[in-house]
Design an enzyme around this catalytic site. Structure first.
Site, PDB file in Angstrom:
ATOM      1  N   ASP A 238     108.862 -51.816  49.111  1.00 26.84           N
ATOM      2  CA  ASP A 238     107.456 -52.211  49.015  1.00 26.84           C
ATOM      3  C   ASP A 238     107.307 -53.715  48.768  1.00 26.84           C
ATOM      4  OD1 ASP A 238     107.890 -49.442  48.372  1.00 26.84           O
ATOM      5  OD2 ASP A 238     105.835 -49.307  47.654  1.00 26.84           O
ATOM      6  N   HIS A 240     103.717 -55.023  49.012  1.00 26.44           N
ATOM      7  CA  HIS A 240     102.390 -54.920  48.389  1.00 26.44           C
ATOM      8  C   HIS A 240     101.679 -56.264  48.240  1.00 26.44           C
ATOM      9  CE1 HIS A 240     101.610 -50.763  47.614  1.00 26.44           C
ATOM     10  NE2 HIS A 240     102.787 -50.571  47.042  1.00 26.44           N
ATOM     11  N   ASP A 267     104.438 -49.978  52.818  1.00 32.86           N
ATOM     12  CA  ASP A 267     103.618 -50.576  51.765  1.00 32.86           C
ATOM     13  C   ASP A 267     103.718 -52.099  51.786  1.00 32.86           C
ATOM     14  OD1 ASP A 267     102.901 -48.019  51.116  1.00 32.86           O
ATOM     15  OD2 ASP A 267     103.419 -48.167  48.992  1.00 32.86           O
ATOM     16  N   ASP A 270      98.005 -54.062  50.220  1.00 34.66           N
ATOM     17  CA  ASP A 270      97.301 -53.499  49.054  1.00 34.66           C
ATOM     18  C   ASP A 270      97.879 -54.020  47.743  1.00 34.66           C
ATOM     19  OD1 ASP A 270      95.299 -52.050  50.293  1.00 34.66           O
ATOM     20  OD2 ASP A 270      96.445 -50.192  50.356  1.00 34.66           O
ATOM     21  N   ARG A 271      97.033 -53.943  46.717  1.00 29.85           N
ATOM     22  CA  ARG A 271      97.378 -54.394  45.360  1.00 29.85           C
ATOM     23  C   ARG A 271      97.490 -55.919  45.295  1.00 29.85           C
ATOM     24  NH1 ARG A 271      97.474 -50.453  41.252  1.00 29.85           N
ATOM     25  NH2 ARG A 271      98.127 -48.445  42.067  1.00 29.85           N
ATOM     26  N   ASN A 299     102.661 -45.090  52.581  1.00 30.07           N
ATOM     27  CA  ASN A 299     101.415 -44.388  52.292  1.00 30.07           C
ATOM     28  C   ASN A 299     100.234 -45.347  52.177  1.00 30.07           C
ATOM     29  OD1 ASN A 299     102.721 -45.172  49.700  1.00 30.07           O
ATOM     30  ND2 ASN A 299     100.903 -44.262  48.777  1.00 30.07           N
ATOM     31  N   HIS A 300     100.511 -46.657  51.970  1.00 33.88           N
ATOM     32  CA  HIS A 300      99.410 -47.623  51.884  1.00 33.88           C
ATOM     33  C   HIS A 300      99.013 -48.183  53.243  1.00 33.88           C
ATOM     34  CE1 HIS A 300      98.212 -48.370  47.680  1.00 33.88           C
ATOM     35  NE2 HIS A 300      99.337 -47.717  47.452  1.00 33.88           N
ATOM     36  N   HIS A 348     109.693 -44.019  53.769  1.00 30.92           N
ATOM     37  CA  HIS A 348     109.009 -44.593  52.620  1.00 30.92           C
ATOM     38  C   HIS A 348     109.000 -43.666  51.406  1.00 30.92           C
ATOM     39  CE1 HIS A 348     106.302 -47.150  50.392  1.00 30.92           C
ATOM     40  NE2 HIS A 348     105.567 -46.096  50.115  1.00 30.92           N
ATOM     41  N   ARG A 396     101.303 -36.942  42.479  1.00 29.42           N
ATOM     42  CA  ARG A 396     100.371 -37.729  43.289  1.00 29.42           C
ATOM     43  C   ARG A 396      99.284 -36.885  43.932  1.00 29.42           C
ATOM     44  NH1 ARG A 396     103.048 -42.775  44.311  1.00 29.42           N
ATOM     45  NH2 ARG A 396     105.273 -42.704  43.852  1.00 29.42           N
ATOM     46  N   HIS A 423     108.584 -46.625  47.578  1.00 28.45           N
ATOM     47  CA  HIS A 423     107.450 -45.846  47.074  1.00 28.45           C
ATOM     48  C   HIS A 423     107.281 -45.852  45.556  1.00 28.45           C
ATOM     49  CE1 HIS A 423     104.274 -42.974  47.630  1.00 28.45           C
ATOM     50  NE2 HIS A 423     104.950 -41.900  47.312  1.00 28.45           N
TER      51      HIS A 423
END
Length: 494
Positions: A238, A240, A267, A270-271, A299-300, A348, A396, A423
């Site tokens: 990730d 991010h 990923d 995001d964030r 997943n993002h 992921h 989750r 992840h």
């Protein structure tokens, strides 16, 4: 509710209980709230849980633990805690609000609408809640529309965009794509441009996205990667939106090239608040080295996550709604997994609810869509390993948790040496589980400027495929906080 309300409650309805335990629970809650404010959500959850053990009648305790789980994307636990808060007090507004947001994170907009409507019935919530309800209904209509229409290329966003007829902004002083081709000079200049806090002209951004969309469209859902015996190969987890940490990887390990291939394992966005810079740089390298630079979907790379955690807001702020729609469409084309020399599977999330999934099953998955809430695609993006044997529901709310027996069986069934996934944040940037057959790599150090973890990447040679772990700390970045572009609608900003 209004957007100025505190994220966690300092008080709440308290039912008569043992006074000593109740006072201890309140003290623990106050302490947990401080950890929450400092973004130490794991510690906050532990303290909220201790408080609940002492006094499980306070709705505020469950509500506060719910939003802490939301911040960690433990949507299943967040939903459960919000429901428990409502059970403690059927008129507890924040319980319904937390549950509505949890439902939205899981794509269950109908259930979220019911909770927002109930808030309006039992409180004087007014304008802000109505806005949230209307936004949720809009998302529900959008979801229904997308299911109803065809997704063939002729109706795609990509087909409606023609960058060749776009004009470059007259005051633009960044890199140019010459003759429609991304070259190394362009990518190096692009990195320098982003480091200075400048934008790539939209014409060239569209050109890059459209080029990589066509490359991804030609891939199977599982991509087989051949690594020559003596060649080095790098796997990153990730990112991010932590652009300056991404550049640090290239500083430490070398820029991607035909002799220095990379796989980034989902990923990307995001964030972190430099997600646009991350994804355009990674896409530029994909366009430059299509056979030596690989990207898996995380997943993002999905609409729901992008709406909640900032990428949608960032793209619309820096570019436009049309560009965000094109990113969404391109994310649907990303491969779901890669297999290195037929011996190492990289995805992921994790493994499956069935013992009979083969690599060919993954290869044939219809991925051109938003992630579903069950099945192979969902589990590839969302599942997590656990220490005990067997399978369990995911914290989750989607995917599963799976034990070492599941991993060993899958590897034996598919003739694999081991699995690499991402992840999950790990203190050292990586983790070996299930007797070394399940490796997690996470490449965003000091995640969200708060967690304090190291980042890591893995290198290996084609002959041995023995993983070599490289760790590093965060590097300085401009003073833009994580989640700066996240919608206040979801109440998830730090």
């Amino acid at each position: 509710m209004t957007t100025t309300e505190p994220a966690t409650d300092k008080s709440g309805p308290v039912v008569e209980t043992d006074a000593s335990n109740s006072n201890k629970a309140i003290a623990l809650k106050d302490k947990a709230n401080e950890y929450f404010k400092n973004q130490d959500y794991l510690k906050a959850i532990l303290l909220y849980s201790e408080a609940i053990e002492l006094d499980g009648t306070q709705a505020a305790l469950y509500s506060n633990r719910s939003i802490a789980h939301l911040r960690l994307e433990n949507f299943g636990y967040a939903l459960s805690d919000a429901t428990k808060a409502i059970e403690c007090d059927p008129n507890y507004v924040k319980g319904y609000y937390r549950r509505a947001v949890s439902y939205m994170a899981l794509g269950k907009y109908k259930e979220a609408v019911k909770d927002f409507e109930h808030i309006l019935k039992i409180s004087q919530a007014g304008k802000e809640t109505r806005l949230r309800l209307n936004e949720c209904k809009k998302l529900l209509r959008k979801q229904a529309f997308e299911k109803a229409i065809s997704v063939d290329y002729d109706k795609s966003v990509a087909a409606s965009i023609d960058p060749d007829h776009m004009q470059v902004e007259p005051n633009y002083d960044g890199p140019h794509i010459v003759n429609g081709k991304v070259d190394l000079e362009f990518v190096v200049s692009l990195i320098k441009t982003f480091k200075k806090g400048k934008k790539l002209d939209k014409k060239y951004a569209y050109m890059i996205i459209l080029q990589v969309a066509e490359l991804f469209r030609k891939c199977d859902s599982l991509v087989d990667v051949k690594i020559p015996d003596e060649s080095k190969f790098t796997v990153c987890g990730d990112i991010h939106g932590q652009y300056f940490d991404l550049l640090n990887i290239f500083e430490l390990n070398g820029l991607p090239s035909s002799t220095n291939p990379y796989l980034f394992n989902g990923d990307f966005v995001d964030r972190g608040s430099f997600s646009v810079e991350c994804i355009l740089t990674l896409f530029a390298f994909k366009a430059l080295y299509p056979n030596h630079f690989f990207m898996s979907r995380g997943n993002h790379e999905s609409q729901t996550m992008n709406q909640m955690y900032g990428f949608e807001g960032e793209v619309k702020s820096k570019y436009s709604s049309t560009m965000y729609d094109l990113f969404t469409e391109t994310f649907n084309l990303l491969p779901l997994a890669h297999c290195l020399n037929k011996r190492v599977l990289v995805m992921h999330g994790g493994l499956f609810s069935s013992d009979t999934v083969t690599l060919d099953d993954i290869r044939k998955v219809d991925r051109y869509r938003q992630p579903p809430d069950e099945g192979i695609m969902c589990e590839l993006l969302w599942s997590d390993p656990m220490a005990k044997h067997g399978r369990a529901p995911s914290k989750r709310g989607v995917g599963i948790q799976f034990g070492p027996d599941v991993t060993h069986h899958f590897c034996e069934f598919n003739n694999l040496d081991y699995i690499i996934r991402s992840h999950e944040v790990k203190n050292n940037g990586y983790d070996l589980a299930h007797d070394g057959k399940m490796i997690t790599v996470f490449s965003a150090p000091n995640y969200c400027d708060a967690i304090g973890n190291l980042g890591a990447y893995i290198t290996m040679t084609g002959k041995t495929l023995i993983p070599d772990f490289h760790t590093y700390s965060e590097v300085p970045h401009p003073d833009v906080k994580p989640m700066a572009y996240a919608s206040s609608f979801f109440g998830l900003r730090a």
